[in-house]
Every structure is written in C-alpha cells, then in structure tokens.
Design a protein around this motif. Sequence first.
Motif, PDB file in Angstrom:
ATOM      1  N   SER A   1       6.464  10.830   1.514  1.00  0.00           N
ATOM      2  CA  SER A   1       7.182  11.660   2.311  1.00  0.00           C
ATOM      3  C   SER A   1       7.564  11.444   3.418  1.00  0.00           C
ATOM      4  CB  SER A   1       7.411  12.946   2.043  1.00  0.00           C
ATOM      5  OG  SER A   1       6.416  13.791   2.547  1.00  0.00           O
TER       6      SER A   1
ATOM      7  N   GLU B   1      10.793   6.114   3.368  1.00  0.00           N
ATOM      8  CA  GLU B   1      12.320   6.517   3.220  1.00  0.00           C
ATOM      9  C   GLU B   1      12.795   4.574   2.283  1.00  0.00           C
ATOM     10  OE1 GLU B   1      15.717   7.568   5.095  1.00  0.00           O
ATOM     11  OE2 GLU B   1      14.527   6.432   6.527  1.00  0.00           O
TER      12      GLU B   1
ATOM     13  N   TRP C   1       9.515   0.478   1.926  1.00  0.00           N
ATOM     14  CA  TRP C   1      10.117   1.570   2.273  1.00  0.00           C
ATOM     15  C   TRP C   1       9.643   1.248   3.869  1.00  0.00           C
ATOM     16  CZ3 TRP C   1       8.683   0.499  -1.897  1.00  0.00           C
ATOM     17  CH2 TRP C   1       9.404   1.242  -3.632  1.00  0.00           C
TER      18      TRP C   1
ATOM     19  N   THR D   1       9.520   8.032   7.964  1.00  0.00           N
ATOM     20  CA  THR D   1      11.185   8.855   8.070  1.00  0.00           C
ATOM     21  C   THR D   1      10.967   8.466   9.564  1.00  0.00           C
ATOM     22  OG1 THR D   1       9.815   9.880   7.181  1.00  0.00           O
ATOM     23  CG2 THR D   1      10.530   9.597   5.968  1.00  0.00           C
TER      24      THR D   1
ATOM     25  N   LYS E   1      20.409   1.761   7.840  1.00  0.00           N
ATOM     26  CA  LYS E   1      18.499   1.990   7.566  1.00  0.00           C
ATOM     27  C   LYS E   1      18.186   0.396   7.440  1.00  0.00           C
ATOM     28  CE  LYS E   1      18.957   5.789   4.718  1.00  0.00           C
ATOM     29  NZ  LYS E   1      18.913   6.382   3.336  1.00  0.00           N
TER      30      LYS E   1
END
Length: 168
Positions: A24, A27, A96, A99, A158
């Motif tokens: 988690s 992202e 990834w 976050t 992103k």
Amino acid sequence: MTRSADQEYITTAIGKKYRVEKSSDFEYVTTAIGEECFLFGVDVFAHEWTDTRKCIRVHDPLYGQPYTMNVYEITVDGSVHRFAAGEFSNNVWGFWLPTNRARPDGHDSARIPPDESNASHAKEQEEMEPRELIRPAEISKRTLQMMDESIRNLNAGKVSAPIDPSES
C-alpha cells in the motif's frame, strides 16, 4: 518465507533475503515494453539500479495476477529515487512508485520540474497540428491497454514526459 517481529522476509532461490514492504506504500504507474521507461525525468533503464533488498507484493493491473517486485533506487542529478519494478513477461516491465513521493520543496520526486529552457520548446509543441493515431495491425489489444494506462498516468502527473532523443 519467515516472519520476525511483524516483518515478513522472502528468501530467493539463490539465498538472498528480502524484506517485504507494505504494497500500500506503492502505487502502479506504468508498464514498459522493451527497455525504455521514463520516470524522474530520465529513462530508468539508462541508469544503474541499486537493489535495496526489499520487495513488494502486487497484482498485475491488467489481469490481477500476483507478483513480487523488487524495490530499487537510482541516482539522478545527485538525488536518490526509489521505485519497484519487475517483469510481467519477457521484456514487459511493471513500475510502481512510493505513494508518498513529496520532497521538502513541495515537488513530486517522480517529476523533475522543467527548467526555463524547456518552456519555449513546450510552447512550440502545443502549436503543432494534432496527429491522427492509427492502430497498427501488429500491436495486441493488451499492449494498447497498457499504453492507455501509461498515458492516463502521464496525464495524472504520476510520471514525467518522455524525452525525445531526436532533439539532441
């Protein structure tokens, strides 16, 4: 796989021990086909990746298949950037980013702010006529879906814009 004080570890086939980070905390940002992927304002494949001996457990964003991806770091202009990556299949890479990528100066560490010299070039690009994209017969539906996901991540800020090597 072992657990020690609420921390999980994976031992690879060659005996390396990796600490499993919280998925988690990362992202999904893009899928790269081949060896070219622009993050942090650079092609990450053109930099040396430092293995942090940490990994995350993720699911393929397209099919949901589980994977374990290693966490790496690269140095760009003296700044260290962290990301997780691995191959879904031969030469199809998933990436990834953490976050929480905010730097103390308020900029997203995955995006290098454009310098003043790029501002005039960006204006020139805006004035160009739009091109019509035609679906080539040799690109699969899955590849097009991954490309669409990459474009959505780019538009959402992103990842950084790709660098055009023909401009050098």
